[in-house]
Motif scaffolding. Sequence first.
Motif, PDB file in Angstrom:
ATOM      1  N   THR A   1       3.712   6.903  -0.847  1.00 28.08           N
ATOM      2  CA  THR A   1       2.509   6.332  -1.458  1.00 28.08           C
ATOM      3  C   THR A   1       2.402   6.807  -2.894  1.00 28.08           C
ATOM      4  OG1 THR A   1       1.164   8.182  -0.683  1.00 28.08           O
ATOM      5  CG2 THR A   1       1.232   6.223   0.726  1.00 28.08           C
TER       6      THR A   1
ATOM      7  N   SER B   1       0.836  -1.199   0.000  1.00 28.23           N
ATOM      8  CA  SER B   1       0.000   0.000   0.000  1.00 28.23           C
ATOM      9  C   SER B   1       0.871   1.249   0.000  1.00 28.23           C
ATOM     10  CB  SER B   1      -0.909   0.002   1.234  1.00 28.23           C
ATOM     11  OG  SER B   1      -0.122  -0.091   2.415  1.00 28.23           O
ATOM     12  N   GLU B   2       2.125   1.079   0.452  1.00 25.65           N
ATOM     13  CA  GLU B   2       3.104   2.165   0.541  1.00 25.65           C
ATOM     14  C   GLU B   2       4.425   1.520   0.885  1.00 25.65           C
ATOM     15  OE1 GLU B   2       2.532   3.605   5.119  1.00 25.65           O
ATOM     16  OE2 GLU B   2       0.830   3.921   3.767  1.00 25.65           O
TER      17      GLU B   2
END
Length: 173
Positions: free
Chosen positions: A84, A70-71
């Motif tokens: 991100t 997700s990051e």
Amino acid sequence: MDSTPRPFDSDAPLGSRRAIIRRNPDIVDEVEMVEATWGSDPRFGSGTSFRFVRSEGQTFPSHRCLIPASEFHMGIGDKRYRVTLDGGNFFYLAGVWEPAMGEWPLSYRIVTVAANREVALHQERHGAIIHRRQVMQWLDRTVPEADLLVTPPARTFLVEEIGPGARQPMLAL
């Protein structure tokens, strides 16, 4: 095993485990998600475990994998940063896996590229980003590596310092 993309911490300790996606080596045309250990077996690196592999000058004809994220996090000195995609989408980090050998379990390493403009303010390299539309291109080698393992253009990422109370995005203009 949780298939939800989560943050990838480049400072995680040797032996950290996480889900990877790869072609099943035993079943033709099957993609599988398995748990693997981050880093190569230190016995084969003179006591050093390698967690990253540079993309430049390399080919990856087999053992490709993807690490859902997700990051990603990076640490510079005593500061920590969250990176991100600008649109907030999850992505994959390009990786290569190694089979279990002896007492060392199935493992993986992250393939790196030169850092893009936002990340280069903090470090020289980061994991190669594979977008969702490129998943099968990476796993099946249908697109040349040089077309996938590229430094993302400027304004691809949002970088923000993380820690107690730190939530200020850092944007490159």
